[in-house]
Design an enzyme around this catalytic site. Structure first.
Site, PDB file in Angstrom:
ATOM      1  N   ASP A  42       4.558   4.000   9.390  1.00 54.82           N
ATOM      2  CA  ASP A  42       4.131   2.548   9.079  1.00 54.82           C
ATOM      3  C   ASP A  42       4.709   1.676   9.014  1.00 54.82           C
ATOM      4  OD1 ASP A  42       3.916   2.022   6.432  1.00 54.82           O
ATOM      5  OD2 ASP A  42       5.294   3.240   5.658  1.00 54.82           O
ATOM      6  N   PRO A  61      -3.034  -2.857  10.756  1.00 55.08           N
ATOM      7  CA  PRO A  61      -3.526  -3.799  10.199  1.00 55.08           C
ATOM      8  C   PRO A  61      -3.619  -4.018   9.315  1.00 55.08           C
ATOM      9  CG  PRO A  61      -5.036  -1.790  10.716  1.00 55.08           C
ATOM     10  CD  PRO A  61      -3.673  -1.496  11.204  1.00 55.08           C
ATOM     11  N   LEU A  62      -3.191  -3.498   8.526  1.00 52.16           N
ATOM     12  CA  LEU A  62      -2.659  -2.974   6.858  1.00 52.16           C
ATOM     13  C   LEU A  62      -1.412  -4.341   6.671  1.00 52.16           C
ATOM     14  CD1 LEU A  62      -2.273  -2.491   3.526  1.00 52.16           C
ATOM     15  CD2 LEU A  62      -1.122  -0.702   4.390  1.00 52.16           C
ATOM     16  N   TYR A  63      -0.593  -4.240   7.292  1.00 56.78           N
ATOM     17  CA  TYR A  63       0.159  -5.576   7.829  1.00 56.78           C
ATOM     18  C   TYR A  63       0.785  -7.021   8.146  1.00 56.78           C
ATOM     19  CZ  TYR A  63       3.554  -1.438   5.585  1.00 56.78           C
ATOM     20  OH  TYR A  63       4.219  -0.426   5.038  1.00 56.78           O
ATOM     21  N   ASP A  84      -2.570   1.295  -0.897  1.00 54.74           N
ATOM     22  CA  ASP A  84      -2.610   2.262  -1.288  1.00 54.74           C
ATOM     23  C   ASP A  84      -3.001   2.600  -1.783  1.00 54.74           C
ATOM     24  OD1 ASP A  84       0.083   2.411   0.857  1.00 54.74           O
ATOM     25  OD2 ASP A  84       1.097   3.352  -0.161  1.00 54.74           O
TER      26      ASP A  84
END
Length: 435
Positions: free
Chosen positions: A168, A203-205, A229
């Protein structure tokens, strides 16, 4: 008017070119030989979250008992047999602090036997164990992160015989530190000599701050999260599909054997989706070549949800060895049409009715828009896979096929190029094998 062809992605590629691109790859994948098809398994987060009070919630707390029970179900109830092999722990498994040697350790009350014993149990069932860690100082739930401990944590996971790491991105510091952390953990996992699938949230962050370099990410990760999410709701599914189609020009070409876009967990078998919406999620996760990671309670899943998740024809589309991600080719006020190129010149097609009121709606599919006209040239056999299995017969490149789709539901089709031609005689058609 429905936009025809592949207007939203530009001109379609010939099947031969698709095969060639899959062979040479548009970007170098992580060189660990893993995830040649999208990983399949079970992940605790959406359904069980961070429930750590085993006295108040003994049936649902994050504990070795929960994972052993899920392993039992995966082995005995057909999940393993159709490809769901990873049993994955998410956040909240750790003790609040590292041990005296600086190693991560499981919560001693909830995991009294330790992770290695749990891994042994999972492996004895013919399954693989996944675990969770975080790139920063703390996990998203506040447990010890891996910053400054990448090699040590990789070695710990390998010593426990873990098979997958979900890494994460909470509490990551600077963007450069985050990128460096994901790279360091990738390298550290490879150095252990153990085959460990690497799941990234990179890539999400990164996306809110800078353009994502997917070519770089694919060099280090086996699959990666792009979007927020998932939740147990139709609105969440819609948002994921909308975001994916809006960004498909970037996402589609980077996906392939060894590296996949991850739209997050399957929530089929929970509470928030209707039967038709569950069909839609399963169909589109297959079209998108998404990892199939269920988050539900396998101890009490209903028979219809179980049958949907274990549908071998849908799974075969998801696991197709060509490894091309699908994309949206047409959209109007009511319907969307997505296609996915499959091996041997076949295509999967999903037709989604986005309307949320009223009754079922009819959609007429023109075969000429599938595969930029290649799917039914000169002819094709069409099978409906979802919502029910039925043979829709022989068609050609100028056929029109009427389908009735429920609100928020999806018709999933497989189109196979016909290997026989039609000879006409005495008013009847006779298919004969090509020589």
């Amino acid at each position: 008017m429905m936009a025809g062809g592949r207007s939203e992605r530009g001109a379609g590629l010939a099947v031969a070119l698709l095969v060639l691109l899959a062979a040479v790859g548009l970007a170098s994948a992580l060189d660990n030989g893993l995830a040649r098809t999208p990983p399949m398994g079970w992940l605790h987060w959406e359904r069980f979250l961070c429930q750590t009070d085993c006295e108040r919630e003994p049936h649902n707390c994050i504990s070795e008992e929960l994972f052993m029970q899920m392993a039992d179900r995966m082995a005995s109830d057909g999940w393993k047999d159709v490809g769901y092999h990873f049993l994955s722990i998410d956040d909240c498994w750790m003790a609040p602090t590292r041990d005296k040697q600086g190693r991560l350790q499981p919560d001693p009350k909830r995991f009294p036997s330790g992770i290695k014993k749990l891994a042994d149990y999972v492996h004895s069932k013919g399954l693989k164990l996944g675990i969770y860690a975080d790139i920063g100082n703390r996990t998203c739930a506040g447990f010890p992160g891996s910053y400054g401990h990448y090699e040590q944590d990789a070695e710990t996971f390998a010593s426990w015989e873990v098979d997958l790491l979900k890494f994460d991105g909470c509490d990551f510091g600077t963007l450069d530190e985050m990128a460096e952390g994901y790279k360091k953990m990738s390298s550290a996992l490879n150095k252990t000599g153990r085959s460990i699938v690497y799941s990234c949230e990179w890539p999400l962050y990164q996306r809110p701050f800078k353009k994502v370099n997917y070519t770089e990410i694919k060099q280090y990760c086996n699959y990666w999260r792009n979007y927020a999410d998932i939740s147990d709701s139709w609105n969440s599914i819609k948002n994921i599909l909308d975001w994916t189609s809006y960004n498909q020009d970037i996402l589609v070409d980077i996906a392939g054997p060894g590296g996949w876009n991850d739209p997050d967990m399957l929530v089929i078998g929970n509470f928030g989706l209707s039967r038709d919406q569950q069909i839609t999620q399963m169909a589109f996760w297959a079209i998108m070549a998404a990892p199939l990671l269920m988050s539900n309670d396998l101890r009490q899943i209903n028979s219809k949800a179980k049958a949907l998740l274990q549908n071998k024809e849908v799974i075969a589309i998801n696991q197709d060895p060509l490894g091309k991600q699908g994309y949206r080719i047409a959209k109007d006020k009511t319907f969307e049409v997505w296609e996915r190129p499959l091996s041997e010149g076949a295509f999967a097609v999903a037709i989604l009715n986005r309307q949320e009121m009223g009754g079922p709606q009819a959609y007429v599919l023109a075969t000429m828009i599938i595969g930029n006209g290649l799917a039914c040239n000169p002819s094709c056999l069409i099978e409906q896979i979802l919502p029910t299995r039925r043979d829709l017969g022989l068609h050609n490149m100028v056929s029109f096929l009427k389908l009735v789709v429920n609100p928020t539901g999806t018709a999933l089709l497989k189109i196979v190029v016909n290997t026989r031609i039609l000879f006409i005689g005495h008013g009847r058609g006779y298919p004969k094998d090509l020589l």
